[in-house]
Design a protein around this motif. Structure first.
Motif, PDB file in Angstrom:
ATOM      1  N   VAL A 110       0.847  -1.200   0.000  1.00  0.00           N
ATOM      2  CA  VAL A 110       0.000   0.000   0.000  1.00  0.00           C
ATOM      3  C   VAL A 110       0.883   1.252   0.000  1.00  0.00           C
ATOM      4  N   SER A 111       1.883   1.251   0.843  1.00  0.00           N
ATOM      5  CA  SER A 111       2.794   2.389   0.930  1.00  0.00           C
ATOM      6  C   SER A 111       3.491   2.636  -0.409  1.00  0.00           C
ATOM      7  N   GLN A 112       3.918   1.581  -1.063  1.00  0.00           N
ATOM      8  CA  GLN A 112       4.603   1.718  -2.347  1.00  0.00           C
ATOM      9  C   GLN A 112       3.666   2.257  -3.426  1.00  0.00           C
ATOM     10  N   ALA A 113       2.415   1.842  -3.416  1.00  0.00           N
ATOM     11  CA  ALA A 113       1.443   2.372  -4.381  1.00  0.00           C
ATOM     12  C   ALA A 113       1.250   3.870  -4.163  1.00  0.00           C
ATOM     13  N   HIS A 114       1.139   4.281  -2.905  1.00  0.00           N
ATOM     14  CA  HIS A 114       0.987   5.709  -2.604  1.00  0.00           C
ATOM     15  C   HIS A 114       2.237   6.496  -2.985  1.00  0.00           C
ATOM     16  N   GLN A 115       3.409   5.915  -2.769  1.00  0.00           N
ATOM     17  CA  GLN A 115       4.653   6.593  -3.145  1.00  0.00           C
ATOM     18  C   GLN A 115       4.710   6.814  -4.654  1.00  0.00           C
ATOM     19  N   CYS A 116       4.262   5.846  -5.421  1.00  0.00           N
ATOM     20  CA  CYS A 116       4.248   5.999  -6.875  1.00  0.00           C
ATOM     21  C   CYS A 116       3.313   7.139  -7.274  1.00  0.00           C
ATOM     22  N   ASP A 117       2.130   7.163  -6.695  1.00  0.00           N
ATOM     23  CA  ASP A 117       1.199   8.263  -6.981  1.00  0.00           C
ATOM     24  C   ASP A 117       1.824   9.606  -6.623  1.00  0.00           C
ATOM     25  N   ASP A 118       2.518   9.660  -5.494  1.00  0.00           N
ATOM     26  CA  ASP A 118       3.182  10.897  -5.049  1.00  0.00           C
ATOM     27  C   ASP A 118       4.284  11.321  -6.014  1.00  0.00           C
ATOM     28  N   ASP A 119       5.001  10.359  -6.569  1.00  0.00           N
ATOM     29  CA  ASP A 119       6.063  10.691  -7.525  1.00  0.00           C
ATOM     30  C   ASP A 119       5.503  11.412  -8.750  1.00  0.00           C
ATOM     31  N   PHE A 120       4.363  10.970  -9.235  1.00  0.00           N
ATOM     32  CA  PHE A 120       3.739  11.649 -10.370  1.00  0.00           C
ATOM     33  C   PHE A 120       3.221  13.021  -9.964  1.00  0.00           C
ATOM     34  N   ALA A 121       2.652  13.120  -8.790  1.00  0.00           N
ATOM     35  CA  ALA A 121       2.143  14.414  -8.307  1.00  0.00           C
ATOM     36  C   ALA A 121       3.288  15.416  -8.172  1.00  0.00           C
ATOM     37  N   LYS A 122       4.408  14.982  -7.623  1.00  0.00           N
ATOM     38  CA  LYS A 122       5.574  15.859  -7.478  1.00  0.00           C
ATOM     39  C   LYS A 122       6.126  16.292  -8.831  1.00  0.00           C
ATOM     40  N   ALA A 123       6.026  15.418  -9.820  1.00  0.00           N
ATOM     41  CA  ALA A 123       6.493  15.744 -11.172  1.00  0.00           C
ATOM     42  C   ALA A 123       5.505  16.647 -11.902  1.00  0.00           C
ATOM     43  N   GLY A 124       4.309  16.774 -11.356  1.00  0.00           N
ATOM     44  CA  GLY A 124       3.293  17.622 -11.975  1.00  0.00           C
ATOM     45  C   GLY A 124       2.684  17.022 -13.226  1.00  0.00           C
ATOM     46  N   VAL A 125       2.683  15.699 -13.302  1.00  0.00           N
ATOM     47  CA  VAL A 125       2.090  15.025 -14.462  1.00  0.00           C
ATOM     48  C   VAL A 125       1.079  13.986 -13.982  1.00  0.00           C
ATOM     49  N   PRO A 126       0.031  13.758 -14.761  1.00  0.00           N
ATOM     50  CA  PRO A 126      -0.961  12.756 -14.350  1.00  0.00           C
ATOM     51  C   PRO A 126      -0.359  11.350 -14.412  1.00  0.00           C
ATOM     52  N   SER A 127      -0.733  10.533 -13.463  1.00  0.00           N
ATOM     53  CA  SER A 127      -0.203   9.174 -13.418  1.00  0.00           C
ATOM     54  C   SER A 127      -0.923   8.269 -14.403  1.00  0.00           C
ATOM     55  N   PRO A 128      -0.161   7.607 -15.276  1.00  0.00           N
ATOM     56  CA  PRO A 128      -0.775   6.604 -16.145  1.00  0.00           C
ATOM     57  C   PRO A 128      -0.976   5.271 -15.405  1.00  0.00           C
ATOM     58  N   LEU A 129      -0.588   5.255 -14.130  1.00  0.00           N
ATOM     59  CA  LEU A 129      -0.661   4.028 -13.339  1.00  0.00           C
ATOM     60  C   LEU A 129      -1.722   4.099 -12.247  1.00  0.00           C
ATOM     61  N   SER A 130      -2.601   5.075 -12.319  1.00  0.00           N
ATOM     62  CA  SER A 130      -3.571   5.259 -11.230  1.00  0.00           C
ATOM     63  C   SER A 130      -4.459   4.033 -11.021  1.00  0.00           C
ATOM     64  N   GLN A 131      -4.834   3.350 -12.092  1.00  0.00           N
ATOM     65  CA  GLN A 131      -5.663   2.143 -11.923  1.00  0.00           C
ATOM     66  C   GLN A 131      -4.870   1.019 -11.257  1.00  0.00           C
ATOM     67  N   ARG A 132      -3.603   0.904 -11.626  1.00  0.00           N
ATOM     68  CA  ARG A 132      -2.745  -0.111 -11.002  1.00  0.00           C
ATOM     69  C   ARG A 132      -2.566   0.191  -9.511  1.00  0.00           C
ATOM     70  N   SER A 133      -2.360   1.466  -9.190  1.00  0.00           N
ATOM     71  CA  SER A 133      -2.184   1.860  -7.786  1.00  0.00           C
ATOM     72  C   SER A 133      -3.446   1.589  -6.982  1.00  0.00           C
ATOM     73  N   SER A 134      -4.571   1.972  -7.534  1.00  0.00           N
ATOM     74  CA  SER A 134      -5.842   1.752  -6.854  1.00  0.00           C
ATOM     75  C   SER A 134      -6.078   0.259  -6.618  1.00  0.00           C
ATOM     76  N   TYR A 135      -5.807  -0.535  -7.630  1.00  0.00           N
ATOM     77  CA  TYR A 135      -5.974  -1.982  -7.508  1.00  0.00           C
ATOM     78  C   TYR A 135      -5.063  -2.526  -6.415  1.00  0.00           C
ATOM     79  N   SER A 136      -3.806  -2.088  -6.416  1.00  0.00           N
ATOM     80  CA  SER A 136      -2.842  -2.562  -5.415  1.00  0.00           C
ATOM     81  C   SER A 136      -3.326  -2.278  -4.004  1.00  0.00           C
ATOM     82  N   VAL A 137      -3.813  -1.070  -3.793  1.00  0.00           N
ATOM     83  CA  VAL A 137      -4.302  -0.691  -2.465  1.00  0.00           C
ATOM     84  C   VAL A 137      -5.514  -1.540  -2.098  1.00  0.00           C
ATOM     85  N   GLN A 138      -6.456  -1.679  -3.011  1.00  0.00           N
ATOM     86  CA  GLN A 138      -7.675  -2.434  -2.708  1.00  0.00           C
ATOM     87  C   GLN A 138      -7.391  -3.908  -2.448  1.00  0.00           C
ATOM     88  N   ILE A 139      -6.517  -4.520  -3.257  1.00  0.00           N
ATOM     89  CA  ILE A 139      -6.263  -5.953  -3.062  1.00  0.00           C
ATOM     90  C   ILE A 139      -5.470  -6.167  -1.774  1.00  0.00           C
TER      91      ILE A 139
END
Length: 175
Positions: free
Chosen positions: A134-163
């Motif tokens: 879960v922490s790693q999925a959130h870190q990935c989302d944060d990396d895109f936010a810090k870069a100022g670009v939308p994450s193309p991995l948001s569905q993967r991150s959401s799935y990771s957190v939910q599973i």
């Protein structure tokens, strides 16, 4: 009907009902009732896809959830590698993708660790491994936010957190 036959019929009925209690639907319902973070529909839909789910008990379903997390992490890594190789991917996105590649690589090991620990009946350690994912999925989302670009991995991150949430909640049900 002889008394021994009646007892046999009752015993078979009780056994059938106890096996029916270990279904994906009933396990997900119980997990959602005990943990408000569990999305019942997601739990049923995802665990129901696995070929071993119909015969799995609660312990088996917790391991299946962890395994599905491993599979999702591998899929994310494949997606990342495809996006990194795609012409026209900007530098900021490539940097974030590289960081997320490392995170999803760690995530596959976290989910595999959760599987192994749950399999060994080390439930606390299994839940800790799922929490790492879960922490790693959130870190990935944060990396895109810090870069100022939308994450193309948001569905993967959401799935990771939910599973991971499903894995943890079902592990909490194992007796």
């Amino acid at each position: 009907m002889r008394p021994s036959t009646a007892i046999l019929v009752v015993a078979i009925t009780v056994l059938a009902l106890s096996v029916a209690d270990a279904t994906v639907e009933t396990t997900c319902k119980e997990a959602a009732a005990k943990d408000e973070q569990v999305n019942y529909k997601f739990c049923v839909n995802e665990l129901g896809k696995h070929h071993l789910s119909p015969d799995a008990d609660t312990w088996g379903l917790a391991k299946i959830a962890a395994n599905m997390g491993v599979n999702n992490a591998y899929g994310a890594i494949s997606d990342i590698e495809g996006l990194q190789a795609k012409p026209g991917t900007d530098a900021k996105t490539k940097v974030a993708l590289g960081q997320c590649h490392d995170l999803y690589d760690g995530m596959k090991f976290a989910f595999a660790g959760a599987y192994d620990e749950i399999n060994a009946c080390n439930y606390t350690a299994g839940k800790e491994e799922a929490a790492k994912a879960v922490s790693q999925a959130h870190q990935c989302d944060d990396d895109f936010a810090k870069a100022g670009v939308p994450s193309p991995l948001s569905q993967r991150s959401s799935y990771s957190v939910q599973i991971a949430i499903v894995c943890t909640a079902i592990t909490n049900l194992v007796k």
